[in-house]
Design a protein around this motif. Structure first.
Motif, PDB file in Angstrom:
ATOM      1  N   LEU A  24       0.880  -1.156   0.000  1.00  6.14           N
ATOM      2  CA  LEU A  24       0.000   0.000   0.000  1.00  6.14           C
ATOM      3  C   LEU A  24       0.927   1.217   0.000  1.00  6.14           C
ATOM      4  CD1 LEU A  24      -3.144   0.618   2.173  1.00  6.14           C
ATOM      5  CD2 LEU A  24      -1.697   2.411   1.262  1.00  6.14           C
ATOM      6  N   ALA A  25       0.961   1.905  -1.123  1.00  8.69           N
ATOM      7  CA  ALA A  25       1.810   3.091  -1.275  1.00  8.69           C
ATOM      8  C   ALA A  25       0.945   4.333  -1.107  1.00  8.69           C
ATOM      9  CB  ALA A  25       2.483   3.079  -2.649  1.00  8.69           C
ATOM     10  N   ASP A  26       1.163   5.046  -0.027  1.00  3.27           N
ATOM     11  CA  ASP A  26       0.425   6.279   0.231  1.00  3.27           C
ATOM     12  C   ASP A  26       1.059   7.384  -0.619  1.00  3.27           C
ATOM     13  OD1 ASP A  26      -0.911   8.506   1.235  1.00  3.27           O
ATOM     14  OD2 ASP A  26      -0.848   7.771   3.303  1.00  3.27           O
ATOM     15  N   ALA A  27       0.317   7.896  -1.566  1.00  2.23           N
ATOM     16  CA  ALA A  27       0.833   8.922  -2.477  1.00  2.23           C
ATOM     17  C   ALA A  27       0.246  10.299  -2.192  1.00  2.23           C
ATOM     18  CB  ALA A  27       0.553   8.520  -3.926  1.00  2.23           C
ATOM     19  N   ASP A  28      -0.362  10.461  -1.047  1.00  2.00           N
ATOM     20  CA  ASP A  28      -0.938  11.750  -0.683  1.00  2.00           C
ATOM     21  C   ASP A  28       0.145  12.590  -0.003  1.00  2.00           C
ATOM     22  OD1 ASP A  28      -2.638  13.837  -0.253  1.00  2.00           O
ATOM     23  OD2 ASP A  28      -4.101  12.700   0.918  1.00  2.00           O
ATOM     24  N   VAL A  29       1.012  13.149  -0.820  1.00  2.00           N
ATOM     25  CA  VAL A  29       2.192  13.881  -0.342  1.00  2.00           C
ATOM     26  C   VAL A  29       1.760  15.024   0.566  1.00  2.00           C
ATOM     27  CG1 VAL A  29       4.187  15.254  -1.063  1.00  2.00           C
ATOM     28  CG2 VAL A  29       3.489  13.257  -2.406  1.00  2.00           C
ATOM     29  N   GLY A  30       2.321  15.033   1.773  1.00  2.00           N
ATOM     30  CA  GLY A  30       2.018  16.077   2.748  1.00  2.00           C
ATOM     31  C   GLY A  30       0.842  15.771   3.651  1.00  2.00           C
ATOM     32  N   LEU A  31      -0.010  14.837   3.256  1.00  2.00           N
ATOM     33  CA  LEU A  31      -1.232  14.559   4.042  1.00  2.00           C
ATOM     34  C   LEU A  31      -1.486  13.068   4.212  1.00  2.00           C
ATOM     35  CD1 LEU A  31      -3.601  17.164   2.351  1.00  2.00           C
ATOM     36  CD2 LEU A  31      -2.560  17.340   4.609  1.00  2.00           C
ATOM     37  N   ARG A  32      -0.460  12.291   4.453  1.00  2.00           N
ATOM     38  CA  ARG A  32      -0.634  10.839   4.513  1.00  2.00           C
ATOM     39  C   ARG A  32      -1.579  10.412   5.632  1.00  2.00           C
ATOM     40  NH1 ARG A  32       5.339   9.678   6.799  1.00  2.00           N
ATOM     41  NH2 ARG A  32       4.852   9.516   9.006  1.00  2.00           N
ATOM     42  N   CYS A  33      -2.215   9.252   5.409  1.00  2.00           N
ATOM     43  CA  CYS A  33      -3.067   8.704   6.459  1.00  2.00           C
ATOM     44  C   CYS A  33      -3.105   7.185   6.448  1.00  2.00           C
ATOM     45  CB  CYS A  33      -4.482   9.265   6.366  1.00  2.00           C
ATOM     46  SG  CYS A  33      -5.402   8.664   4.962  1.00  2.00           S
ATOM     47  N   ALA A  34      -2.523   6.533   5.442  1.00  2.00           N
ATOM     48  CA  ALA A  34      -2.581   5.073   5.378  1.00  2.00           C
ATOM     49  C   ALA A  34      -1.922   4.435   6.595  1.00  2.00           C
ATOM     50  CB  ALA A  34      -1.933   4.573   4.089  1.00  2.00           C
ATOM     51  N   ASP A  35      -0.869   5.061   7.110  1.00  2.00           N
ATOM     52  CA  ASP A  35      -0.209   4.520   8.306  1.00  2.00           C
ATOM     53  C   ASP A  35      -1.184   4.488   9.491  1.00  2.00           C
ATOM     54  OD1 ASP A  35      -0.098   7.366   8.240  1.00  2.00           O
ATOM     55  OD2 ASP A  35       1.633   7.409   9.579  1.00  2.00           O
ATOM     56  N   LEU A  36      -2.013   5.491   9.620  1.00  2.29           N
ATOM     57  CA  LEU A  36      -3.022   5.519  10.683  1.00  2.29           C
ATOM     58  C   LEU A  36      -4.128   4.505  10.431  1.00  2.29           C
ATOM     59  CD1 LEU A  36      -3.297   9.368  11.218  1.00  2.29           C
ATOM     60  CD2 LEU A  36      -2.344   7.712  12.820  1.00  2.29           C
ATOM     61  N   MET A  37      -4.552   4.411   9.182  1.00  3.50           N
ATOM     62  CA  MET A  37      -5.620   3.462   8.822  1.00  3.50           C
ATOM     63  C   MET A  37      -5.223   2.031   9.157  1.00  3.50           C
ATOM     64  SD  MET A  37      -8.328   4.624   7.054  1.00  3.50           S
ATOM     65  CE  MET A  37      -8.847   6.222   6.538  1.00  3.50           C
ATOM     66  N   LEU A  38      -3.951   1.701   8.964  1.00  5.49           N
ATOM     67  CA  LEU A  38      -3.460   0.342   9.215  1.00  5.49           C
ATOM     68  C   LEU A  38      -2.872   0.177  10.620  1.00  5.49           C
ATOM     69  CD1 LEU A  38      -1.739  -0.313   5.776  1.00  5.49           C
ATOM     70  CD2 LEU A  38      -3.930  -1.237   6.572  1.00  5.49           C
ATOM     71  N   HIS A  39      -2.990   1.219  11.446  1.00  6.01           N
ATOM     72  CA  HIS A  39      -2.434   1.225  12.812  1.00  6.01           C
ATOM     73  C   HIS A  39      -0.935   0.936  12.794  1.00  6.01           C
ATOM     74  CE1 HIS A  39      -6.465   1.537  14.416  1.00  6.01           C
ATOM     75  NE2 HIS A  39      -6.818   0.559  13.624  1.00  6.01           N
ATOM     76  N   MET A  40      -0.229   1.569  11.871  1.00  2.00           N
ATOM     77  CA  MET A  40       1.210   1.350  11.717  1.00  2.00           C
ATOM     78  C   MET A  40       2.014   2.637  11.893  1.00  2.00           C
ATOM     79  SD  MET A  40       1.079  -1.313   8.502  1.00  2.00           S
ATOM     80  CE  MET A  40       2.847  -1.475   8.379  1.00  2.00           C
ATOM     81  N   GLN A  41       1.391   3.691  12.395  1.00  2.00           N
ATOM     82  CA  GLN A  41       2.050   4.986  12.495  1.00  2.00           C
ATOM     83  C   GLN A  41       3.325   4.947  13.339  1.00  2.00           C
ATOM     84  OE1 GLN A  41      -1.031   4.300  13.580  1.00  2.00           O
ATOM     85  NE2 GLN A  41      -1.269   4.982  15.693  1.00  2.00           N
ATOM     86  N   ASP A  42       3.376   4.071  14.331  1.00  5.64           N
ATOM     87  CA  ASP A  42       4.560   3.988  15.190  1.00  5.64           C
ATOM     88  C   ASP A  42       5.682   3.162  14.563  1.00  5.64           C
ATOM     89  OD1 ASP A  42       3.264   5.527  17.082  1.00  5.64           O
ATOM     90  OD2 ASP A  42       2.504   3.800  18.191  1.00  5.64           O
ATOM     91  N   ARG A  43       5.416   2.544  13.437  1.00  5.25           N
ATOM     92  CA  ARG A  43       6.410   1.706  12.770  1.00  5.25           C
ATOM     93  C   ARG A  43       7.132   2.438  11.640  1.00  5.25           C
ATOM     94  NH1 ARG A  43       5.756  -3.991  13.119  1.00  5.25           N
ATOM     95  NH2 ARG A  43       4.396  -4.509  14.842  1.00  5.25           N
TER      96      ARG A  43
END
Length: 158
Positions: A36-55
């Motif tokens: 899953l490549a988050d391409a929303d430059v400056g406004l990413r959220c995929a890390d939060l959606m997958l609960h991976m923000q701390d990784r």
């Protein structure tokens, strides 16, 4: 060789990131290798959606600038080992990412995975056009309101 699928919309808030995360989890649950490549430059959220923000330590921008290798940028999901996340850069602008660089990166990811899901930004800006250039298929997400439909039609024109 895998397939790159862009999930995008003309308007924000229509659920494209939620849909992208759900598709990624479903495919990984079926044993497919997925990025899953988050391409929303400056406004990413995929890390939060997958609960991976701390990784997330490095992002796509770090790779494109040569500050991190692909293995450092791709973060493995804790429960789905075939699901990898590439976070969007938060400290770059869309103009910093060149279409040619983005295409080379996505081609490399497609060589190693079954699917590359590109969580695209809303609208028709440079980030969206770069993602279109890399995608084999596009899923356009709209809600049934006039603004979303009109903006979705504009994305299709572009």
């Amino acid at each position: 060789m895998g397939k790159a699928i862009l999930i995008t919309s003309g308007k924000g808030g229509v659920g494209k990131s939620t849909i992208c995360a759900a598709i990624a989890l479903d495919l990984a649950g079926r044993g497919k290798r997925v990025v899953l490549a988050d391409a929303d430059v400056g406004l990413r959220c995929a890390d939060l959606m997958l609960h991976m923000q701390d990784r997330v330590v490095y992002d796509m921008g770090d790779y494109l600038e040569g500050n991190a290798g692909l293995e450092q940028v791709l973060v493995t999901h804790p429960y789905y080992p075939t699901l990898l996340l590439m976070a969007a850069p938060q400290l770059m602008s869309a103009s910093d990412i060149k279409k040619k660089e983005m295409r080379a990166l996505m081609s490399r990811l497609k060589e190693q995975n079954d699917f590359v899901l590109i969580d695209g930004p809303a609208g028709i800006g440079r980030s969206t056009r770069n993602a279109f250039f890399c995608a084999d298929e596009v899923i356009l997400v709209c809600t049934p309101d006039d603004i979303s439909v009109r903006d979705g039609e504009r994305v299709v024109q572009v």
